[in-house]
Design an enzyme around this catalytic site. Structure first.
Site, short mmCIF file in Angstrom:
data_model
loop_
_atom_site.label_atom_id
_atom_site.label_comp_id
_atom_site.label_asym_id
_atom_site.label_seq_id
_atom_site.Cartn_x
_atom_site.Cartn_y
_atom_site.Cartn_z
N SER A 702 -39.91 -12.24 -24.46
CA SER A 702 -40.34 -11.33 -23.40
C SER A 702 -40.46 -9.88 -23.84
O SER A 702 -40.98 -9.06 -23.09
CB SER A 702 -39.37 -11.43 -22.21
N LYS A 745 -34.88 -8.45 -13.96
CA LYS A 745 -35.41 -7.35 -14.76
C LYS A 745 -35.85 -6.19 -13.88
O LYS A 745 -35.62 -5.01 -14.20
CB LYS A 745 -36.56 -7.86 -15.62
#
Length: 800
Positions: A702, A745
């Site tokens: 990611s 996140k």
């Protein structure tokens, strides 16, 4: 009286009136329309004075309205006692017109009234149903009958009732009144009211207008009561005669034997076997378990005194007897009450609350529903374990918990086989014995931290426990008989789902608990943490006033977490220091704590905002990651030096992230001119990528677009905007692929004070899981290609 009549409108008062006898009611004229007062489980008769308590608002309104007028009411019995608010179709059509003699306010609530029955009335039609029942009524008098026959029945009923009163709980004033009554109609009413008849039979007597028929009905019932009483006396005498001296000695011996069993002392092995057999029968074991237990009981009976195997068999049978094979706690299936309990104990987490309320609602409709297997996944300190206790309290179930962190032995779950010395059942069975019910809320804490070694794999043993298609016949190695776990509500908790084997995760319904934002923590601290810490520190009478600015400073400057544990520790430290000041100074006024006071209470700030300072240097970008503590921001630093085009990646980076870095470098090299980078720089330079916090392992794809952004920033000598963070996997063709943990996140970016977050366009659907109020000040930008990422980071690059 022999029964305990109750009414949905009024309660019959147990206090007897001063004069229970019939009053003079012949001169009272019954109006054509009367208020109607429904009664549950009772029937009032003419001539009698009865005390009652009006407990409901509707009853009080009816009584007060009647008291302000002619003091007359019509009372009727309710056909179905379960009807909460009876209407015209729920009551009998024959009742009694009564007059309110006296009315006083009851100290315990409601109004106490004394009413006198006047005459039987028949309801012709209801003229009003709200706010109370009113009906057109007609009074009817008894039908004339043969006076000689009625007199004979009168004497017979009076004599039989007095005989009945000697053995029944009939008050002395009532018997005196029956002896003095000459009116046969009044006699039938008094006897019917005190004979303990069912409501249906009392109503039948009320509806009979023929006095002779009433007396005949009562004569039959009294004769039946006399016969029952006679048989009871005969049986009692027989029992007393049969209880001879030898039988009394037998009873005493049994009592002495029972006392010895309670003390663990037995006269013989046979007594021990019989005591275990009785306990197993009382436990309600299934037939297949009863068969195994009977076989073991036979083995125990054949063992010689003091044999070692006898102790092993006895311990096994005691486990069988003590398990809750058929014992269940009664579920509280009130959805509103459950919601109230969950809201009282926990702030927000609506997704979890809704799932529990759905389970309770379905369980109310389908009583034999199997318990779901839930898994609460989230950072430490988000309330996963305490939520299990709240669920148990909301459902009225027992709560059991085992911690699976570090468990490596399969026997911890399934138990040891009886061939081993000191063997015991597994922790599942042990906790079921401890709580004493077979349907507790059972929490499997830290399921992601299970281990495995040469002693077996506990996660494999949990596959049967957490599978609704198998756990109805769970077999513990020690018991070796099936035990039904389908009624248990299993709740597992985990910080990271990656540590759970796929087969085990597939058996659980995962509900994620994200970290809390600053606003969430502020609200939770106000409602839960501060009151708890003040109580633990003895400051309930000297509670300090902690301002919002001070709380925000504690949240952002002294803690750095997705959960609440460190925040509660810091608040506890404040409470203890304030408690010391109160004791030392003797002040009684509640102190006020502002942000400027925190340095003296907690010391210097532990965490300073560092995003702006670290990103102002070219070659640094901000990525986003998910760890066991929730979402985190991740700095990616790039630098170059003279060399031959080699790539070096440091910071405890694992294979997937290392490959992601290599992909990012290849992408930048192939598109160097498009992004304003000199292509020749790669041949004369070595590139070093570093991810700080080197002690923390890092993996996953990611960070791909963040690595590309850091490289372009380094090679073009342009810093990345300090308010920008990003996450997304990159391909060699420049496409941005979706990643996981978007919710965590984004919350991490919000906690760090960032203004913009770039996410893959395919992850936009995941934003639905993040409440909009949590990211109101955060701009989330979806991107599909690396060109869009670089445009947001550096502005249009011309030709890209």
């Amino acid at each position: 009286m022999s029964d305990e009549p109750r009414s949905d409108e009024v309660e019959l008062d147990g206090e007897a009136p001063d004069d229970p006898g019939p009053g003079s009611a012949a001169e009272v004229v019954i109006p054509e329309v009367l208020p109607v007062l429904p009664l549950r489980n009772t029937v009032l008769f003419p001539t009698l004075v009865t005390p009652m308590v009006a407990t409901t608002d509707r009853a009080r309104r009816i009584v007060e309205a009647a008291a302000d007028g002619d003091r007359l009411l019509a009372t009727v019995a309710v056909r179905d006692p379960s009807v909460e608010t009876p209407g015209p179709d729920d009551v009998y059509r024959v009742g009694t017109a009564v007059r309110i003699l006296r009315m006083v306010q009851n100290p315990g609530g409601g109004q106490r009234i004394w009413v006198q029955g006047l005459r039987r009335v028949r309801i012709e039609e209801f003229v009003e149903t709200e706010p109370a029942l009113r009906a057109r009524v007609s009074a009817f008098a008894p039908v004339d009958a043969d006076p000689v026959e009625v007199e004979a029945l009168h004497r017979n009923v009076s004599r039989m009732f007095l005989q009945y009163a000697e053995s029944a709980d009939v008050s002395e004033p009532v018997t005196a009144m029956v002896q003095g009554l000459e009116d046969s109609a009044a006699l039938s009413d008094v006897v019917a009211a005190n004979l303990g008849l069912p409501v249906e039979d009392r109503q039948k007597v009320l509806e009979l207008d023929d006095v002779r028929a009433r007396l005949e009905f009562l004569s039959e019932h009294l004769a039946r009561e006399q016969e029952v009483h006679r048989l009871e006396e005969e049986i009692r005498e027989q029992v007393q005669e049969e209880l001879s001296r030898s039988q009394r000695e037998y009873v005493l011996r049994e009592q002495a034997r029972a006392i010895r069993r309670q003390l663990g002392e037995y006269d013989s092995p046979e007594e021990q076997v019989e005591e275990l057999r009785e306990r197993i029968e009382r436990a309600g074991v299934p037939p297949e378990v009863a068969e195994v237990a009977d076989r073991e009981l036979t083995r125990l009976a054949s063992q010689p005194p003091g044999a070692m195997e006898a102790g092993t068999i006895r311990t096994y049978l005691e486990w069988i007897a003590d398990l809750p094979w058929s014992t269940e706690s009664t579920d509280t299936l009130d959805v509103a009450r459950a919601r109230e309990v969950l809201n009282e104990d926990h702030y927000d987490i609506e997704k979890v609350k809704e799932r529990i309320l759905e389970f309770i609602a379905v369980l109310k409709l389908k009583q034999d529903m199997r318990g779901p297997i839930l898994c609460f996944a989230g950072p430490p300190g988000t309330g996963k374990t305490s939520l299990g206790r709240s669920i148990a309290r909301a459902m009225g179930r027992k709560f059991a918990r085992i911690s699976l962190g570090g468990v490596r032995d399969e026997a911890e779950i399934r138990g040891h086989r009886r061939t081993y010395v000191g063997s015991l059942p597994g922790r599942i069975v042990q906790n079921l014995k401890r709580v004493g019910t077979r349907n507790p809320v059972f929490m499997l804490d830290e399921i992601d931290k299970l281990g495995s070694d040469f002693r077996g794999d506990p996660s494999s043993a949990l596959l049967e426990v957490l599978d609704p298609e198998q756990n109805f016949s769970f077999s513990d190695h020690y018991l070796e008989v099936p035990f039904d776990l389908s009624k248990v509500l299993f709740i597992a908790t985990a910080n990271m789902l990656d540590g759970i084997p796929p087969a085990l995760r597939d058996r659980m319904e995962v509900i994620e608990l994200p970290g809390y934002t600053e606003e969430d923590k502020l609200e939770i601290a106000r409602q839960y943490l501060i009151p708890r810490q003040l109580e633990q520190s003895g400051l309930t009478e000297h509670a300090p006033e902690i301002t919002d600015d001070a709380l925000r400073r504690v949240i952002s400057g002294y803690t750095h977490e997705a959960g609440l544990r460190n925040l509660e520790r810091e608040l506890g430290k404040i409470a203890r220091k304030v408690a010391r000041r109160v004791v030392e100074s003797g002040e009684t006024a509640a102190p006020r704590i502002d942000a400027d006071d925190l340095h003296g209470l907690l010391g210097p700030l532990k965490f300073e905002p560092e995003v702006a300072g670290r990103v102002q240097i070219p070659g640094v970008s901000v990525g986003l990651a998910v760890t066991g503590a929730g979402g985190e921001i991740l700095f990616i630093e790039a630098t170059r030096m003279k060399g031959r085009g080699r790539l070096k990646v440091t910071g405890s980076v694992r294979d997937v992230m290392r490959e992601s870095a290599e992909t990012a470098v290849s992408l930048v090299r192939t598109r160097a001119k498009d992004v304003g980078v000199d292509p020749d720089v790669f041949g004369i330079s070595d590139i070093h990528l570093h991810l700080p916090a080197g002690a923390t392992p890092k993996d996953g794809p990611s960070a791909g677009i963040a690595i590309v952004t850091a490289l372009v920033s380094l090679l073009r000598d342009i810093p990345v905007p300090p308010d920008l963070a990003m996450t997304g996997e990159i391909t060699l063709r420049g496409k941005v692929l979706p990643v996981g943990g978007i919710k965590e996140k984004i919350l991490a970016a919000r906690r760090a004070g960032l203004g913009r977050v770039l996410i893959p366009a395919d992850n936009v659907k995941d934003l639905a899981e993040v409440p909009s109020e949590r990211i109101a000040e955060l701009r989330v930008i979806p991107v599909e290609r690396i060109e869009e990422v670089l445009d947001h980071a550096f502005g249009p690059l011309g030709g890209v």
